[in-house]
Write a protein that holds these residues in place. Structure first.
Motif, short mmCIF file in Angstrom:
data_model
loop_
_atom_site.label_atom_id
_atom_site.label_comp_id
_atom_site.label_asym_id
_atom_site.label_seq_id
_atom_site.Cartn_x
_atom_site.Cartn_y
_atom_site.Cartn_z
N LEU A 58 -7.58 10.96 0.76
CA LEU A 58 -6.90 10.12 -0.81
C LEU A 58 -8.51 10.87 -1.74
CD1 LEU A 58 -5.33 8.49 -3.66
CD2 LEU A 58 -7.13 6.47 -2.61
N GLU A 103 0.66 -1.31 -0.45
CA GLU A 103 -0.15 -0.42 -0.23
C GLU A 103 1.31 1.53 -0.01
OE1 GLU A 103 -2.71 0.06 -0.45
OE2 GLU A 103 -3.16 -2.33 -0.53
N ILE A 104 2.30 1.53 1.08
CA ILE A 104 3.07 2.24 0.92
C ILE A 104 3.59 2.87 -0.78
CG2 ILE A 104 4.69 2.85 1.31
CD1 ILE A 104 4.06 2.02 4.00
N ILE A 137 -1.51 9.84 4.22
CA ILE A 137 -1.49 8.55 5.14
C ILE A 137 -0.65 7.11 4.83
CG2 ILE A 137 -2.71 6.73 3.46
CD1 ILE A 137 -4.04 9.00 1.69
N GLY A 138 0.20 7.60 4.11
CA GLY A 138 1.75 7.09 4.47
C GLY A 138 2.07 6.77 5.52
N TYR A 173 -7.49 7.07 4.72
CA TYR A 173 -6.64 6.09 3.74
C TYR A 173 -7.94 7.07 3.04
CZ TYR A 173 -4.75 3.64 0.47
OH TYR A 173 -4.34 3.69 -1.00
N PHE A 182 1.71 8.31 -6.16
CA PHE A 182 0.92 9.35 -5.31
C PHE A 182 1.60 10.88 -5.30
CE2 PHE A 182 -2.31 6.81 -6.34
CZ PHE A 182 -3.59 7.53 -7.26
N THR A 183 2.39 10.52 -3.90
CA THR A 183 3.20 11.60 -3.37
C THR A 183 3.83 11.85 -4.26
OG1 THR A 183 2.60 10.53 -1.33
CG2 THR A 183 4.28 12.57 -1.49
N CYS A 243 -1.12 12.70 1.14
CA CYS A 243 -0.88 11.53 0.12
C CYS A 243 -0.37 10.60 1.17
CB CYS A 243 -0.58 10.89 -0.95
SG CYS A 243 -2.24 11.61 -2.34
N ILE A 282 1.37 4.74 -2.75
CA ILE A 282 0.96 6.01 -1.97
C ILE A 282 1.83 7.13 -2.44
CG2 ILE A 282 0.90 7.22 0.06
CD1 ILE A 282 -1.82 6.27 -0.67
#
Length: 223
Positions: free
Chosen positions: A156, A72-73, A104-105, A152, A79-80, A101, A76
């Motif tokens: 997002l 998942e990271i 979230i991570g 999350y 995206f970041t 983002c 993310i």
């Protein structure tokens, strides 16, 4: 037939005049208090197998959590990086999306490390604390999946909305019909992730929480 055989085996153990040998005093207590209905196990080898199985299952879930974090990271983090790039070359407002983002991570890493420290405090030579450790693990997973919307999906969705709104704002032709499909996709992805998380929490982790709570209740009735 199997139940009759188990009862006969238990009576034979008791008639021998010897208590079954357990590696943990709490297992001995469970055996000595068999007039209390046990919901998970009644025979010595079953109790020993139960304790060993809980420890093995806990290790397996720890490895799975580590893999989920990596899986998942990575997106993310991409995206970041993507939002940071767009913030530099196009719209500084997208730094907000990048920060969301990154949050979230960061929360995923922080919460996983915190939970690992909590679980390390349990004494796994004790059956009670072995079960309590697995209960803590199950509650953590259950909470994370049930609250996907907070930590999350919500951030997002906001990050994607900032990108979408900025794109339309900078388009000299304004909003077009195709933008509706893009907006629907931006909404569908977080909503779909939230729905998926609720199913996992309900079908997998809530039953685990209830199972370990029942085991602890069985032990407490034998104290």
């Amino acid at each position: 037939m199997n139940e009759h055989r188990m009862n006969e085996h238990r009576m034979n153990d008791q008639n021998d005049g010897h208590e079954p040998a357990f590696p943990d005093p709490e297992l001995t207590n469970l055996w000595n208090q068999q007039e209390t209905p046990m919901s998970q196990a009644t025979l010595p080898h079953e109790l020993t197998k139960l304790a060993a199985g809980i420890k093995a299952d806990h290790r397996s879930k720890q490895l799975r959590l580590a893999w989920i974090n990596v899986r998942e990271i990575v997106p993310i983090a991409l995206f970041t990086a993507f939002f940071i790039y767009l913030g530099v070359v196009d719209d500084p407002g997208l730094f907000v999306s990048a920060a969301l983002c990154a949050g979230i991570g960061g929360f995923m890493v922080w919460s996983s490390l915190r939970q690992r420290r909590i679980e390390q405090q349990f004494d796994t030579s004790s059956v009670r604390q072995t079960i309590e450790r697995s209960l803590s693990q199950a509650r953590f997973h259950n909470w994370m999946y049930r609250n996907l919307a907070v930590w999350y999906c919500g951030p997002l969705l906001v990050a994607l909305a900032i990108l979408y709104i900025g794109t339309i704002r900078d388009d000299p032709n304004g909003a077009k019909l195709g933008d509706l499909f893009v907006a629907a996709w931006f909404i569908a992805v977080p909503v779909g992730l939230w729905w998926w998380g609720q199913r996992i929490a309900t079908n997998r982790w809530q039953p685990e929480v209830e199972r370990f709570e029942t085991l602890l209740a069985d032990i407490e009735r034998t104290d």
